[in-house]
Design a protein around this motif. Sequence first.
Motif, PDB file in Angstrom:
ATOM      1  N   SER A 113       0.822  -1.217   0.000  1.00  0.00           N
ATOM      2  CA  SER A 113       0.000   0.000   0.000  1.00  0.00           C
ATOM      3  C   SER A 113       0.852   1.262   0.000  1.00  0.00           C
ATOM      4  CB  SER A 113      -0.915   0.011   1.226  1.00  0.00           C
ATOM      5  OG  SER A 113      -0.140   0.083   2.423  1.00  0.00           O
ATOM      6  N   GLU A 114       2.108   1.150   0.404  1.00  0.00           N
ATOM      7  CA  GLU A 114       3.004   2.304   0.476  1.00  0.00           C
ATOM      8  C   GLU A 114       3.944   2.396  -0.730  1.00  0.00           C
ATOM      9  OE1 GLU A 114       2.960   4.660   2.801  1.00  0.00           O
ATOM     10  OE2 GLU A 114       1.292   3.673   3.821  1.00  0.00           O
ATOM     11  N   MET A 115       4.278   1.262  -1.312  1.00  0.00           N
ATOM     12  CA  MET A 115       5.285   1.231  -2.383  1.00  0.00           C
ATOM     13  C   MET A 115       4.757   0.385  -3.532  1.00  0.00           C
ATOM     14  SD  MET A 115       8.464   0.385   0.164  1.00  0.00           S
ATOM     15  CE  MET A 115       9.733   0.595  -1.070  1.00  0.00           C
ATOM     16  N   GLN A 116       4.389   1.041  -4.621  1.00  0.00           N
ATOM     17  CA  GLN A 116       3.900   0.346  -5.801  1.00  0.00           C
ATOM     18  C   GLN A 116       4.845   0.593  -6.971  1.00  0.00           C
ATOM     19  OE1 GLN A 116       1.376  -1.704  -6.076  1.00  0.00           O
ATOM     20  NE2 GLN A 116       0.622  -1.468  -3.967  1.00  0.00           N
ATOM     21  N   GLY A 117       5.000  -0.389  -7.813  1.00  0.00           N
ATOM     22  CA  GLY A 117       5.856  -0.233  -8.991  1.00  0.00           C
ATOM     23  C   GLY A 117       5.403  -1.132 -10.115  1.00  0.00           C
ATOM     24  N   GLN A 118       5.820  -0.821 -11.365  1.00  0.00           N
ATOM     25  CA  GLN A 118       5.425  -1.620 -12.512  1.00  0.00           C
ATOM     26  C   GLN A 118       6.013  -3.016 -12.425  1.00  0.00           C
ATOM     27  OE1 GLN A 118       6.437   0.333 -16.120  1.00  0.00           O
ATOM     28  NE2 GLN A 118       5.083   2.084 -15.780  1.00  0.00           N
ATOM     29  N   GLN A 119       5.139  -4.021 -12.575  1.00  0.00           N
ATOM     30  CA  GLN A 119       5.567  -5.422 -12.622  1.00  0.00           C
ATOM     31  C   GLN A 119       6.407  -5.800 -11.409  1.00  0.00           C
ATOM     32  OE1 GLN A 119       7.423  -6.213 -16.374  1.00  0.00           O
ATOM     33  NE2 GLN A 119       5.743  -5.354 -17.569  1.00  0.00           N
ATOM     34  N   GLY A 120       6.081  -5.207 -10.288  1.00  0.00           N
ATOM     35  CA  GLY A 120       6.769  -5.587  -9.060  1.00  0.00           C
ATOM     36  C   GLY A 120       8.021  -4.801  -8.741  1.00  0.00           C
ATOM     37  N   PHE A 121       8.476  -3.962  -9.686  1.00  0.00           N
ATOM     38  CA  PHE A 121       9.703  -3.207  -9.409  1.00  0.00           C
ATOM     39  C   PHE A 121       9.444  -2.192  -8.305  1.00  0.00           C
ATOM     40  CE2 PHE A 121      13.100  -0.124 -10.739  1.00  0.00           C
ATOM     41  CZ  PHE A 121      14.130  -0.926 -10.304  1.00  0.00           C
ATOM     42  N   TRP A 122      10.399  -2.002  -7.472  1.00  0.00           N
ATOM     43  CA  TRP A 122      10.370  -1.154  -6.277  1.00  0.00           C
ATOM     44  C   TRP A 122       9.606  -1.805  -5.126  1.00  0.00           C
ATOM     45  CZ3 TRP A 122      14.198   1.638  -6.927  1.00  0.00           C
ATOM     46  CH2 TRP A 122      14.431   2.370  -8.088  1.00  0.00           C
ATOM     47  N   GLN A 123       9.061  -3.003  -5.346  1.00  0.00           N
ATOM     48  CA  GLN A 123       8.395  -3.698  -4.252  1.00  0.00           C
ATOM     49  C   GLN A 123       9.396  -4.656  -3.587  1.00  0.00           C
ATOM     50  OE1 GLN A 123       4.704  -5.544  -5.292  1.00  0.00           O
ATOM     51  NE2 GLN A 123       3.965  -3.780  -6.465  1.00  0.00           N
ATOM     52  N   PRO A 124       9.739  -4.431  -2.341  1.00  0.00           N
ATOM     53  CA  PRO A 124      10.707  -5.305  -1.659  1.00  0.00           C
ATOM     54  C   PRO A 124      10.199  -6.738  -1.566  1.00  0.00           C
ATOM     55  CG  PRO A 124      10.375  -3.265  -0.455  1.00  0.00           C
ATOM     56  CD  PRO A 124       9.308  -3.321  -1.505  1.00  0.00           C
ATOM     57  N   PHE A 125      11.138  -7.646  -1.535  1.00  0.00           N
ATOM     58  CA  PHE A 125      10.846  -9.066  -1.384  1.00  0.00           C
ATOM     59  C   PHE A 125      10.951  -9.385   0.103  1.00  0.00           C
ATOM     60  CE2 PHE A 125      12.271 -13.593  -1.564  1.00  0.00           C
ATOM     61  CZ  PHE A 125      11.091 -14.105  -2.082  1.00  0.00           C
ATOM     62  N   VAL A 126       9.830  -9.821   0.715  1.00  0.00           N
ATOM     63  CA  VAL A 126       9.772 -10.027   2.162  1.00  0.00           C
ATOM     64  C   VAL A 126       9.776 -11.516   2.464  1.00  0.00           C
ATOM     65  CG1 VAL A 126       8.515  -9.536   4.286  1.00  0.00           C
ATOM     66  CG2 VAL A 126       8.477  -7.887   2.387  1.00  0.00           C
ATOM     67  N   VAL A 127      10.676 -11.934   3.346  1.00  0.00           N
ATOM     68  CA  VAL A 127      10.768 -13.336   3.763  1.00  0.00           C
ATOM     69  C   VAL A 127      10.944 -13.399   5.275  1.00  0.00           C
ATOM     70  CG1 VAL A 127      11.793 -14.055   1.572  1.00  0.00           C
ATOM     71  CG2 VAL A 127      13.281 -13.382   3.476  1.00  0.00           C
ATOM     72  N   ALA A 128      10.902 -14.592   5.780  1.00  0.00           N
ATOM     73  CA  ALA A 128      11.182 -14.830   7.200  1.00  0.00           C
ATOM     74  C   ALA A 128      12.030 -16.087   7.290  1.00  0.00           C
ATOM     75  CB  ALA A 128       9.878 -15.001   7.982  1.00  0.00           C
ATOM     76  N   GLY A 129      13.054 -16.050   8.161  1.00  0.00           N
ATOM     77  CA  GLY A 129      13.888 -17.229   8.287  1.00  0.00           C
ATOM     78  C   GLY A 129      15.258 -16.947   8.865  1.00  0.00           C
ATOM     79  N   GLY A 130      15.814 -15.752   8.670  1.00  0.00           N
ATOM     80  CA  GLY A 130      17.113 -15.444   9.206  1.00  0.00           C
ATOM     81  C   GLY A 130      17.017 -14.921  10.627  1.00  0.00           C
ATOM     82  N   ASP A 131      18.158 -14.745  11.254  1.00  0.00           N
ATOM     83  CA  ASP A 131      18.182 -14.223  12.613  1.00  0.00           C
ATOM     84  C   ASP A 131      18.040 -12.705  12.579  1.00  0.00           C
ATOM     85  OD1 ASP A 131      18.545 -16.736  13.698  1.00  0.00           O
ATOM     86  OD2 ASP A 131      20.752 -16.603  13.556  1.00  0.00           O
TER      87      ASP A 131
END
Length: 309
Positions: A208-226
Motif C-alpha cells: 500500500s506504500e510502495m507500488q511499482g510496474q511489474q513488481g519493481f520497487w516492491q521489496p521481497f519479504v521473507v522470514a527465516g534469518g536471525d
Amino acid sequence: FPTRRSSDLDRVCIKTLTDEITSLPWDIVAVDDKKPFNSNLQKFLVLLLKKPNRNKETWRTLIDKVVEDIMVCDNGCIEVVRDQKNRISELFHLDGCTIKPVIDVYGNLGDPVAYEQWLPGQRNQEPVAKFGKYDMIRIQWNPLGTIDNFPWGFSPVEAGLSVATAFLNAEAYNMSFFQRNTIPPVVINMGKDVPDAEVTTFKTFLASEMQGQQGFWQPFVVAGGDGFDIKELVKAPQDMAWNNYVEWQMKWKVALYRMSPQDIGFNLDQYKVQGDTQLQLSKNKAIASLKSVLEDRKSTRLNSSHANI
C-alpha cells in the motif's frame, strides 16, 4: 535529416554557428587592388548579395539557410538565376538535401545538366528540376574523395549519427531496466520465528506504500534469518554518474562542430580558466574554417559566372 535539424544539441550548435557567420561584416573587394578591376561588377555583386532575390531576402537570411545545410548534410546550395542576357539577376537557397550532383565516371560534372533536384517522397522518376554547372553554387565544408562517397561531404550531423545511435541504444536499454525489470531492489528478512501471517500483513502494508510496474520497487519479504535485516539487491543510479555521462555526451557532440561547450553556453566552473581559453580557440577554429569555405566558393563561383556583365 529532419530529426537531426531539430534535435537538442545539434540545434544549439547549428544556431550558434549560423549566428556567428551571418553577423560577420563582409564586402566584395578585388583580390589585388593594384591591378585593374571592374568597379561596376564590384558594385553589382554587393547589391546582389544585399538583396539576392525578389522575396526581399537579405544576405543574412540567405546564408543562414545555406550554413544550416552545410551543418546538416554538407551540401549548401544556392541557385543562380539569370536574365534574358544571361546575366545573374537573383540568388535563391535550395535545400541541400534535395540536390544531387550529376557526374561521369571520371568525377566531372555533367554538361548540360550538372545538378538535379529530387524531393522527398516524390513518385515521379524524373528530377523536379535540372541545373547547369554555372547555375548552382554548391558549398561543402568536409568534401570526401573516397570512391564510394564522392562527390558528397561529411557533415557534423552525419558524423554524430553513428555515435548517437549507440547512445540511443544504451538509453533504451537503461529505460527498459525500469520498465521490464522484475528484480526487487531489496530483500527484507523479518526474522527467524516470525509467523507467516505477520509476513503477509507486512507485505500488504508495504504494497500500500510502495507500488511499482511489474513488481519493481516492491521489496521481497521473507522470514527465516536471525533478526530483522534488509539487504540491497539493486543499486540506485548515481546522480553524479549521470551528470558525467550527459557532460561527456555534450562534449563530443560540440567537438564535431569544432566548438567547445562554452560556445553554446555551458559554463564548466571547475575548468573556468581552461574553458575561457578553449572558448576563444574553438571560435577561431570553427568560424575561421567555415568563413574561408564561404569566401572561396562565393569568390570563385560568382566571379566565373559573371563573364557576361
